[in-house]
Design a protein around this motif. Structure first.
Motif, short mmCIF file in Angstrom:
data_model
loop_
_atom_site.label_atom_id
_atom_site.label_comp_id
_atom_site.label_asym_id
_atom_site.label_seq_id
_atom_site.Cartn_x
_atom_site.Cartn_y
_atom_site.Cartn_z
N THR A 164 0.83 -1.20 0.00
CA THR A 164 0.00 0.00 0.00
C THR A 164 0.86 1.26 0.00
OG1 THR A 164 -1.73 -1.17 1.22
CG2 THR A 164 -1.82 1.23 1.22
N SER A 314 -3.80 -0.47 -6.93
CA SER A 314 -3.46 -1.76 -6.33
C SER A 314 -3.15 -1.60 -4.84
CB SER A 314 -2.25 -2.38 -7.04
OG SER A 314 -2.53 -2.59 -8.41
N LEU A 317 -6.29 -0.84 -2.85
CA LEU A 317 -7.14 -2.01 -2.72
C LEU A 317 -6.70 -2.90 -1.55
CD1 LEU A 317 -9.61 -3.02 -4.32
CD2 LEU A 317 -8.06 -4.44 -5.66
N MET A 318 -5.41 -2.86 -1.25
CA MET A 318 -4.87 -3.70 -0.18
C MET A 318 -4.74 -2.96 1.15
SD MET A 318 -1.95 -5.50 -2.59
CE MET A 318 -1.46 -6.81 -1.50
N PRO A 320 -7.19 -1.46 3.32
CA PRO A 320 -8.06 -1.79 4.45
C PRO A 320 -7.67 -3.08 5.18
CG PRO A 320 -9.37 -1.06 2.58
CD PRO A 320 -7.97 -1.25 2.08
N GLY A 321 -7.36 -4.13 4.43
CA GLY A 321 -6.96 -5.38 5.05
C GLY A 321 -5.68 -5.25 5.83
N LYS A 368 -13.75 -5.23 -8.00
CA LYS A 368 -12.76 -4.74 -7.04
C LYS A 368 -13.24 -4.90 -5.61
CE LYS A 368 -10.96 -1.28 -10.29
NZ LYS A 368 -11.95 -1.56 -11.36
N ILE A 369 -14.54 -4.76 -5.39
CA ILE A 369 -15.10 -4.93 -4.05
C ILE A 369 -14.86 -6.35 -3.56
CG2 ILE A 369 -17.23 -4.98 -2.69
CD1 ILE A 369 -16.26 -2.20 -3.33
N LEU A 372 -11.33 -6.67 -2.52
CA LEU A 372 -11.16 -5.93 -1.27
C LEU A 372 -11.62 -6.77 -0.08
CD1 LEU A 372 -10.54 -3.15 0.12
CD2 LEU A 372 -12.96 -2.63 -0.19
N VAL A 373 -12.80 -7.37 -0.19
CA VAL A 373 -13.35 -8.18 0.90
C VAL A 373 -12.50 -9.42 1.13
CG1 VAL A 373 -15.34 -9.56 1.63
CG2 VAL A 373 -15.70 -7.33 0.57
N HIS A 375 -9.32 -9.85 0.52
CA HIS A 375 -8.04 -9.49 1.14
C HIS A 375 -8.22 -9.17 2.61
CE1 HIS A 375 -4.57 -6.70 1.95
NE2 HIS A 375 -3.97 -7.78 1.51
N ILE A 376 -9.29 -8.45 2.96
CA ILE A 376 -9.56 -8.15 4.37
C ILE A 376 -9.75 -9.44 5.16
CG2 ILE A 376 -11.32 -7.20 5.92
CD1 ILE A 376 -11.74 -4.94 3.92
#
Length: 485
Positions: A164, A314, A317-318, A320-321, A368-369, A372-373, A375-376
């Motif tokens: 990130t 990219s 996208l990473m 939040p996790g 992408k959502i 995102l989920v 990876h979290i």
């Protein structure tokens, strides 16, 4: 009492007047930026491939080589922490890291960049055992969960947030700023530690076993080098360069193990494996490190190579996790102190299996959502597993095994991470080649994107299998107590 290795244990100082907070701050600052560098370059790999004119399997040596050097150095750290004071080890390690960071920042070509990365890795490899061993000395077993959870902010958060930070920097700056922006923090860590870091153990200076050092270096180095070379083409696993180095490495490791069981003052006392929860911890952590580092390496290729995302997108996208993983690590430590490992690790491994299965189903049309989920969820699952498992395993060891236990875990985690990156990128590259060979027009961007997805699918299928093994191992976990000496 088995006195083998007892002489090698560092003698504890009187810690009654020692303030823990300045020591923890000193260690955490240095550890964060050195561990951060394990994944800081990952998201820049596609850009570096173009600028440095190297292939993906060659470029992955910037990640694999880093972890390889750490893995080779950590076995010797069980000896070094008994020869040098806490301050000497930490200041020396951070100085090496700072020099390596400067070399990377000014590197004119790939070979110089790799040398700088290896110098950074040398600093990290010497610093990690100081971090873990200091926690074991400073905190009693009943308080280690919370302390190790705080360390989890570093060990888990730093490599997780690396892509990130990298993406944010690369959006507007050259990749060299990935190093120029870290350098001031490395220097600050050296100054802060010089002023505030105190010694927590007294060197005993045991005998140096040069043969063991040579065997461990050839052993770990040969295995990781072989796995790393397998993805570079030129015959893959049928190449003598690949299977030859793996065989040599395996033989050297076997000789290393036999020697450690025979000498009076082993470099790495493998009798720690007599404690079953420590052994189980080691196996679980190997799987987790392979999953973590391989996934963090694969996702940037997938996001940029198949989905066409920018490095900034990219990294975002990473984010939040990565943030959630760091924030909940102290919470997981406190929950471990209260409920024990099973309440966290078993649900965590089951959760990881589900997440890895969903990763095997992704495509160029996946939103992408969804990424995102996923990876979290993966980062939460890993947070539930890593720190509770490691703390539980180390708690079972007598104090004389602390340097050896931390050296074993740190070595095998780094080697597993290095093998994981090389192994999974090798699988991805082989899947890409296989898809494009059967393509009617492999030059089409759509076909290249599909090839990337096909390669990543193959890698995630293997990751799914590892996660299933982790669930089985987690079922055997039991809460441990420190044995009486």
């Amino acid at each position: 009492m088995n006195t083998s290795g007892a002489a090698a244990a560092p003698a504890a100082l009187d810690l009654g007047d020692v303030k823990r907070l300045p020591i923890m701050i000193s260690l955490i600052i240095g550890a964060f930026f050195s561990i951060l560098n394990e994944t800081l370059l990952n998201i820049a790999f596609p850009e570096l491939m173009i600028e440095l004119q190297v292939t993906a399997p060659t470029l992955q040596w910037l990640a694999t080589g880093y972890m390889l050097v750490v893995g080779v150095l950590v076995p010797a750290s069980a000896l070094l922490v008994q020869w040098f004071t806490t301050r000497q080890m930490f200041l020396g390690a951070m100085t090496l890291f700072a020099v390596g960071t400067l070399v990377c920042g000014v590197a004119p070509q790939f070979s110089v960049l790799l040398i700088g990365r290896l110098l950074q890795a040398a600093g990290t490899g010497l610093m990690l055992p100081v971090l873990m061993n200091t926690i074991l000395v400073l905190y009693p077993p009943e308080k280690r969960g919370a302390a190790m959870g705080t360390i989890g902010l570093v060990i888990m958060f730093a490599p997780a947030i690396g892509p990130t930070i990298s993406g944010l920097i690369l959006e507007s700056l050259h990749w060299r700023w990935l190093f120029f922006m870290v350098l001031p923090f490395a220097i600050f860590s050296i100054v802060f530690a010089f002023l505030y870091l105190k010694n927590v153990s007294k060197p005993t200076k045991p005998k140096v076993d040069v043969v063991s050092i040579i065997l461990s270096t050839i052993g770990f180095g040969g295995i990781v080098y072989g796995f790393s070379s397998s993805g570079e083409g030129h015959g893959g696993w049928t190449s003598p360069q690949v299977y030859g180095t793996v065989i040599i490495g395996t033989i050297s490791l076997l000789l290393f193990v036999l020697r450690q069981l025979r000498v009076k003052e082993p470099l790495m006392d493998l009798r720690a494996f007599r404690y079953p929860m420590f052994t189980l911890t080691t196996l679980l952590l190997i799987i987790m490190m392979m999953t973590l580092f391989s996934t963090m390496s694969l996702l940037p290729f997938l996001f940029q190579g198949a989905l066409g995302l920018t490095v900034f997108a990219s990294g975002l996208l990473m984010l939040p996790g990565s943030l959630l993983n760091g924030l909940i690590s102290p919470l997981m430590g406190k929950l471990f102190d209260k409920f024990g490992p099973r309440a966290l690790v078993i649900p965590g491994t089951v959760f990881l299996v589900v997440v890895m299965w969903f990763f095997t189903r992704v495509s160029v049309d996946t939103s992408k959502i969804t990424f995102l989920v996923l990876h979290i969820c993966m980062m939460v699952a890993i947070s539930m597993i890593m720190m509770p498992t490691q703390t539980n395993g180390l708690n079972q060891l007598p104090q004389r095994y602390y340097p050896h236990g931390t050296a074993i875990l740190n070595t095998l985690q780094q080697v597993a991470g290095a093998i994981g990156v090389a192994f999974f990128i090798g699988i991805m590259s082989a899947g890409q080649r296989g898809f494009l060979e059967g393509s009617s027009d492999p030059t089409l961007p759509a076909q290249q994107a599909q090839a990337m997805v096909a390669g990543v699918h193959n890698a995630f299928m293997i990751g799914f299998g590892f996660a299933v093994v982790a669930v089985i191992l987690a079922l055997f976990l039991k809460r441990t107590k420190a044995p009486t000496e």
